[in-house]
Design a protein around this motif. Structure first.
Motif, mmCIF file in Angstrom:
data_model
loop_
_atom_site.group_PDB
_atom_site.id
_atom_site.type_symbol
_atom_site.label_atom_id
_atom_site.label_comp_id
_atom_site.label_asym_id
_atom_site.label_seq_id
_atom_site.Cartn_x
_atom_site.Cartn_y
_atom_site.Cartn_z
ATOM 1 N N UNK A 33 -26.565 13.348 -5.230
ATOM 2 C CA UNK A 33 -26.761 12.031 -4.614
ATOM 3 C C UNK A 33 -25.421 11.317 -4.423
ATOM 4 N N UNK A 34 -25.008 11.193 -3.141
ATOM 5 C CA UNK A 34 -23.710 10.571 -2.810
ATOM 6 C C UNK A 34 -23.949 9.151 -2.305
ATOM 7 N N UNK A 35 -23.102 8.226 -2.772
ATOM 8 C CA UNK A 35 -23.288 6.822 -2.370
ATOM 9 C C UNK A 35 -21.989 6.249 -1.797
ATOM 10 N N UNK A 36 -22.073 5.004 -1.304
ATOM 11 C CA UNK A 36 -20.841 4.281 -0.968
ATOM 12 C C UNK A 36 -20.231 3.764 -2.273
ATOM 13 N N UNK A 71 -25.213 2.007 -2.018
ATOM 14 C CA UNK A 71 -26.190 2.522 -1.046
ATOM 15 C C UNK A 71 -26.049 4.027 -0.968
ATOM 16 N N UNK A 72 -27.174 4.706 -0.822
ATOM 17 C CA UNK A 72 -27.145 6.167 -0.714
ATOM 18 C C UNK A 72 -26.604 6.553 0.664
ATOM 19 N N UNK A 73 -25.619 7.470 0.684
ATOM 20 C CA UNK A 73 -25.055 7.908 1.967
ATOM 21 C C UNK A 73 -25.601 9.283 2.348
ATOM 22 N N UNK A 74 -25.815 10.108 1.337
ATOM 23 C CA UNK A 74 -26.169 11.496 1.641
ATOM 24 C C UNK A 74 -26.746 12.153 0.393
ATOM 25 N N UNK A 75 -27.630 13.115 0.599
ATOM 26 C CA UNK A 75 -28.108 13.902 -0.542
ATOM 27 C C UNK A 75 -27.909 15.371 -0.211
ATOM 28 N N UNK A 100 -22.785 9.229 -7.012
ATOM 29 C CA UNK A 100 -21.336 9.386 -7.120
ATOM 30 C C UNK A 100 -20.726 9.014 -5.758
ATOM 31 N N UNK A 101 -19.527 8.398 -5.793
ATOM 32 C CA UNK A 101 -18.930 7.993 -4.512
ATOM 33 C C UNK A 101 -17.827 8.986 -4.105
ATOM 34 N N UNK A 102 -17.101 8.645 -3.038
ATOM 35 C CA UNK A 102 -16.122 9.607 -2.510
ATOM 36 C C UNK A 102 -14.926 9.800 -3.439
ATOM 37 N N UNK A 103 -14.772 8.920 -4.418
ATOM 38 C CA UNK A 103 -13.675 9.097 -5.394
ATOM 39 C C UNK A 103 -14.146 9.872 -6.627
ATOM 40 N N UNK A 104 -15.382 10.401 -6.564
ATOM 41 C CA UNK A 104 -16.009 11.064 -7.721
ATOM 42 C C UNK A 104 -16.254 10.090 -8.861
ATOM 43 N N UNK A 105 -16.418 8.820 -8.547
ATOM 44 C CA UNK A 105 -16.761 7.826 -9.571
ATOM 45 C C UNK A 105 -18.271 7.602 -9.597
ATOM 46 N N UNK A 141 -35.786 3.917 -5.619
ATOM 47 C CA UNK A 141 -35.061 4.345 -4.417
ATOM 48 C C UNK A 141 -34.564 5.786 -4.574
ATOM 49 N N UNK A 142 -34.108 6.133 -5.784
ATOM 50 C CA UNK A 142 -33.720 7.532 -6.025
ATOM 51 C C UNK A 142 -34.899 8.448 -5.707
ATOM 52 N N UNK A 143 -36.082 8.098 -6.219
ATOM 53 C CA UNK A 143 -37.256 8.969 -6.039
ATOM 54 C C UNK A 143 -37.597 9.126 -4.565
ATOM 55 N N UNK A 144 -37.640 8.006 -3.841
ATOM 56 C CA UNK A 144 -38.025 8.093 -2.425
ATOM 57 C C UNK A 144 -36.948 8.844 -1.635
ATOM 58 N N UNK A 145 -35.681 8.630 -1.984
ATOM 59 C CA UNK A 145 -34.602 9.315 -1.268
ATOM 60 C C UNK A 145 -34.706 10.826 -1.463
ATOM 61 N N UNK A 146 -34.993 11.274 -2.677
ATOM 62 C CA UNK A 146 -35.159 12.720 -2.886
ATOM 63 C C UNK A 146 -36.412 13.234 -2.192
ATOM 64 N N UNK A 147 -37.466 12.431 -2.193
ATOM 65 C CA UNK A 147 -38.698 12.858 -1.497
ATOM 66 C C UNK A 147 -38.395 13.062 -0.014
#
Ligand code: ADP
Ligand code: ASP
Ligand code: MG
Length: 403
Positions: free
Chosen positions: A102-105, A112-116, A139-144, A155-161
């Motif tokens: 799960x990648x975020x801004x 906000x979720x950017x990509x899974x 995790x964001x683009x800096x691996x933080x 939101x995690x659940x729906x995003x994975x669904x």
């Protein structure tokens, strides 16, 4: 074989017995021949406790460090749940948000979720494993590490669904569905068999915490088959769908939001460009404004009032006070002891008189309305916080569905 995403909130995993109960729900679903991905929240009040611990050490800690801390709560739940499932003899693996892809801004605390990236997940599912994912984190683009905002495990659940094209996303919680009002405030609130995405989005955005509002946005966007049900009672819950039958019920729900504050700017010049200057300053700081009320100019001056989310109050006051000369205001006041009470229902669009009925309920309860805002499917009023429970009960009584 179906793929089902199941999410369990904090109360549902609060202690060892409840974790065993959740393990049973998951393994029963798996035994019935389904692939299962489960998303968990932190146990009980863990997130609040971690926030308090951080404040004890450093009340001004950076949001980045706070996210590192808060993400631990969900990791405790995911591993304990995986252990409970191992004990029942089923193949299982727990994954953090970043292990699950799960990648975020980088908006720490409200990312906000950017990509899974589902490669790892699919590999584990292909091995026949039940996968447990820590909610609310990525995790964001800096691996933080980042977190998605309070209530973000939904939101995690729906995003994975959505990412896995799951057949169903079930949100298990401590109530057995979505009600016409918070059942903890209104004892005769009625459970809804189904609700539309749009109505659910309004309810969630207006304070019904039963679903995180961004989870509903995602469910609508990706047509996720969503269901809210109890982890304690095996009874049918509420289905969230594209369109539902609105004929039976004019008002689908009554909500209240205590997490807001009103700011008023007094003595503004009655000339073009003033609102633009004020709201641009707030937008620069990424502060969202909700209900706005501007008085008619009198004696060449006017007043402007608006609401912001309470966590943004200090930042809003500081930028406005620093720039008061640029928009030529005389003074700035605020009130953070207020509440927004709203009614929501797709049916009200074509039915006149709904607003009058709501205002009459408030008048009969002797409650003063400070501000009003309407849209096609909702009406909100701003009132004193002390009146908010009374208001929800009075309005619900007026609109409650006939038996
Ligand atoms: P979880 O920890 O499972 O995510 P939450 O506490 O976030 O659970 O959300 C469930 C709570 O939402 C319920 O306990 C209930 O008090 C509250 N709630 C508010 N409005 C509503 C509503 N209209 N219908 C159902 N529950 C509601
Ligand atoms: N544990 C987080 C919170 O308390 C996320 C969640 O429960 O959804 O806000
Ligand atoms: Mg929640």
């Amino acid at each position: 074989m179906s793929l089902i995403v199941q999410k369990f909130g904090g109360t549902s995993v609060a202690d060892a017995d409840r974790i065993r109960n959740v393990a049973k729900i998951i393994t029963d679903t798996y035994k019935a021949g389904n692939n299962v991905v489960a998303v968990v929240s932190a146990q009980g009040d863990t997130t609040d406790d971690l926030i308090a611990k951080a404040a004890e050490i450093n009340p001004a800690a950076s949001k980045r460090e706070l996210d590192v801390l808060l993400s631990c709560g969900e990791q405790i739940s995911m591993s304990l749940l995986a252990m409970a499932i191992q004990k029942l003899g089923f193949p299982v693996i727990s994954l953090t948000g970043w292990q699950a892809g799960l990648k975020t801004d980088s908006a720490y605390g409200n990312a906000r979720i950017k990509q899974i990236d589902t490669d790892r997940l699919n590999a584990e599912l292909d091995k026949g494993k039940i996968v447990i994912i820590a909610g609310f984190q990525g995790i964001n683009k800096y691996d933080d590490i980042t977190t998605l905002g309070r209530g973000g495990s939904d939101t995690t659940a729906v995003a994975f669904a959505a990412a896995l094209k799951a057949d169903l996303c079930q949100i298990f919680t401590d109530v057995d569905g979505v009600y016409t009002a918070d059942p903890r405030i209104v004892s005769d609130a009625v459970k809804l068999d189904e609700i539309s995405y749009d109505e659910m989005l309004e309810l969630a955005s207006l304070g019904a915490q039963v679903l995180h509002n961004r989870s509903v946005e995602l469910a609508k966007k990706y047509h996720v088959n969503l269901e809210i049900l109890s982890s304690f009672k095996n009874v049918p819950g509420t289905k969230v769908k594209e369109v539902v039958n609105v004929e039976k019920m004019l008002v689908r729900g009554v909500t209240r939001d205590n997490d807001i504050a009103r700011i008023s700017i007094i003595g503004l010049p009655d000339e073009p460009g003033i609102a633009f200057k004020i709201f641009s300053l707030l937008a620069q700081k990424r502060i969202n404004v909700d209900i706005i009320l501007q008085s008619i100019g009198r004696c060449n001056t006017k007043d402007l009032s608006f609401t912001v989310a309470k966590p943004n109050l200090d930042a809003a006051l500081s930028i406005l006070n620093d720039n008061i000369n640029s928009f030529k205001g005389k003074s700035i006041t605020y009130d953070d002891h207020i509440s927004k009470v709203s009614i929501v229902g797709a049916g009200m669009e074509s039915n006149p008189g709904v607003a009058a009925k709501m205002f009459e309920a408030l008048y009969d309860a002797n409650i003063n309305i400070q501000m009003i805002s309407t849209s096609e499917i909702k009406i909100s009023v701003l009132i004193d916080r002390d009146d908010s429970e009374k208001a929800v009960k009075a309005i619900h009584e007026r609109f409650k569905p006939a038996d």
